[in-house]
Design a protein around this motif. Structure first.
Motif, PDB file in Angstrom:
ATOM      1  N   MET A  91      -5.977  -7.328   8.116  1.00  0.00           N
ATOM      2  CA  MET A  91      -4.627  -7.271   7.600  1.00  0.00           C
ATOM      3  C   MET A  91      -3.611  -6.858   8.657  1.00  0.00           C
ATOM      4  SD  MET A  91      -5.573  -5.579   3.965  1.00  0.00           S
ATOM      5  CE  MET A  91      -3.964  -5.903   3.274  1.00  0.00           C
ATOM      6  N   GLY A 137      -5.235   9.013   2.144  1.00  0.00           N
ATOM      7  CA  GLY A 137      -5.428   7.692   2.733  1.00  0.00           C
ATOM      8  C   GLY A 137      -4.604   6.643   2.028  1.00  0.00           C
ATOM      9  N   LEU A 138      -4.672   5.449   2.541  1.00  0.00           N
ATOM     10  CA  LEU A 138      -3.949   4.336   1.950  1.00  0.00           C
ATOM     11  C   LEU A 138      -4.532   3.971   0.588  1.00  0.00           C
ATOM     12  CD1 LEU A 138      -3.449   1.790   4.838  1.00  0.00           C
ATOM     13  CD2 LEU A 138      -1.707   3.155   3.737  1.00  0.00           C
ATOM     14  N   GLN A 141       0.861   5.520   0.809  1.00  0.00           N
ATOM     15  CA  GLN A 141       0.158   6.629   1.466  1.00  0.00           C
ATOM     16  C   GLN A 141       0.861   7.917   1.083  1.00  0.00           C
ATOM     17  OE1 GLN A 141       0.214   6.587   5.817  1.00  0.00           O
ATOM     18  NE2 GLN A 141      -1.877   7.369   5.882  1.00  0.00           N
ATOM     19  N   PHE A 161       0.080  -4.980   8.973  1.00  0.00           N
ATOM     20  CA  PHE A 161       0.915  -4.059   8.222  1.00  0.00           C
ATOM     21  C   PHE A 161       2.328  -4.012   8.764  1.00  0.00           C
ATOM     22  CE2 PHE A 161      -1.928  -1.709   5.393  1.00  0.00           C
ATOM     23  CZ  PHE A 161      -3.159  -2.108   5.864  1.00  0.00           C
ATOM     24  N   GLY A 162       3.266  -3.757   7.869  1.00  0.00           N
ATOM     25  CA  GLY A 162       4.617  -3.447   8.284  1.00  0.00           C
ATOM     26  C   GLY A 162       4.680  -2.027   8.815  1.00  0.00           C
ATOM     27  N   PHE A 177       3.715   0.733   2.616  1.00  0.00           N
ATOM     28  CA  PHE A 177       3.442  -0.275   3.632  1.00  0.00           C
ATOM     29  C   PHE A 177       3.305  -1.643   2.978  1.00  0.00           C
ATOM     30  CE2 PHE A 177       2.617   2.307   7.329  1.00  0.00           C
ATOM     31  CZ  PHE A 177       2.190   3.523   6.815  1.00  0.00           C
ATOM     32  N   GLY A 195       6.074   0.556   7.687  1.00  0.00           N
ATOM     33  CA  GLY A 195       6.050   1.644   6.710  1.00  0.00           C
ATOM     34  C   GLY A 195       7.454   2.157   6.417  1.00  0.00           C
ATOM     35  N   TYR A 243       0.844  -1.178   0.000  1.00  0.00           N
ATOM     36  CA  TYR A 243       0.000   0.000   0.000  1.00  0.00           C
ATOM     37  C   TYR A 243       0.887   1.238   0.000  1.00  0.00           C
ATOM     38  CZ  TYR A 243      -4.337  -2.516   0.969  1.00  0.00           C
ATOM     39  OH  TYR A 243      -5.438  -3.332   0.879  1.00  0.00           O
TER      40      TYR A 243
END
Lengths: 109, 117
Positions: free
Chosen positions: A97, A43-44, A38, A99-100, A89, A102, A36
Motif C-alpha cells: 500500500m 497502531g493503524l 491511528q 499512504f498519504g 491516513f 496523514g 486508516y
C-alpha cells in the motif's frame, strides 16, 4: 507509480462540527482505496475502504466515496466527537500500500 | 479478531549494533507480511514485502543488506536493522495479510520505535 496526496493538517474542530479531509490519488489500474486511523499510542486501524469506482465506504459515522472522475476519496463525518481525535491516513493499493502523509485531527469539547 | 503483535515496542541501541524486530500474526497464518517505516509526523513508507519461505521483495532505495527480513514461519517475520546508525531511528510498523474465504484484508502491528544513539 501509485501515489496519494492528502490534505495536510493539523485540523482542529469543535465537537459536532463537520469534517472533511481531502484525498486524491494517482494510480495505474483500479486499486482499492482506504482510510486508516491511528489513535495516540496505538497502531493503524482500518476505518473504511472502497474497492471500485462509486463505492462508498462507511464506518463509525465516517464516509468516503471512490470518485474515479476526480480521482478522489475524501473522508467526511457530519458531527465529530472528541474521541475522533487521531491521525487519519488515506491509502491505496491492494497489499503493497501507498499512504498519504496523514492528517492530525483534534476535536475540542 | 485477528491481531498482529510486534516486539519490542520500543528499543534504544548504540550506533553500530544490530536490532531485531519481530512481527507475529497471533491467530491467523500470514504468507505475506509487510514492513513499513514512519518518520515523525510523516506517512508510512513501504520498505519491503516479506514472503514466507522465500526472499523478501524490497522497495526501491531500501538497502536489503541493512534491513534483513526473514519470514521463517507463517506467523512470524523479523526485521533486523544491521549496524544501526542514528539516521535509522524511526517507527517501524509491520502488517500481515489476512485471507479467509472471501475476506481479504491487512492488519497492522502497533509499531516498534527504534532510537539509535
Amino acid at each position: 507509480g501509485n501515489s496519494v496526496t492528502q490534505m495536510e493538517g493539523p485540523v482542529t474542530l469543535s465537537e459536532e462540527a463537520f469534517l472533511t479531509i481531502n484525498c486524491t490519488y494517482t494510480a495505474t489500474g483500479y486499486p482499492s482505496l482506504f482510510w486508516y486511523v491511528q489513535y495516540p499510542g496505538e497502531g493503524l486501524q482500518l476505518l473504511l475502504k472502497a474497492t471500485k469506482a462509486d463505492d462508498k465506504g462507511s464506518n463509525k459515522g465516517f464516509e468516503a466515496t471512490y470518485r474515479k472522475e476526480t480521482t478522489s476519496f475524501h473522508l467526511e463525518k457530519g458531527s465529530v466527537q472528541v474521541s475522533d481525535s487521531a491521525v487519519y491516513f488515506c491509502a491505496l493499493g491492494i497489499w503493497d500500500m501507498r499512504f498519504g502523509a496523514g492528517t492530525r485531527l483534534t476535536v475540542k469539547p | 479478531g485477528a491481531v498482529v503483535s510486534q516486539h519490542p515496542s520500543r528499543v534504544i541501541c548504540k550506533s553500530g549494533t544490530s536490532v531485531k524486530i519481530e512481527c507475529r500474526s497471533l491467530d491467523f497464518q500470514a504468507t505475506t507480511m509487510f514492513w513499513y517505516r514512519q518518520f515523525p509526523k510523516q506517512s508510512l513508507m513501504l520498505m519491503a514485502t516479506s514472503n514466507e519461505g522465500s526472499k523478501a521483495t524490497y522497495e526501491q532505495g531500501v538497502e536489503k543488506d541493512k534491513f534483513l527480513i526473514n519470514h521463517a514461519s507463517l506467523t512470524l517475520s523479523t526485521l533486523t536493522v544491521t549496524s544501526a546508525h542514528p539516521e535509522d531511528s524511526s517507527f517501524y510498523i509491520c502488517s500481515a495479510r489476512f485471507e479467509r474465504g472471501e475476506i481479504e484484508t491487512q492488519y497492522f502491528g502497533p509499531g516498534t520505535r527504534l532510537l539509535v544513539l
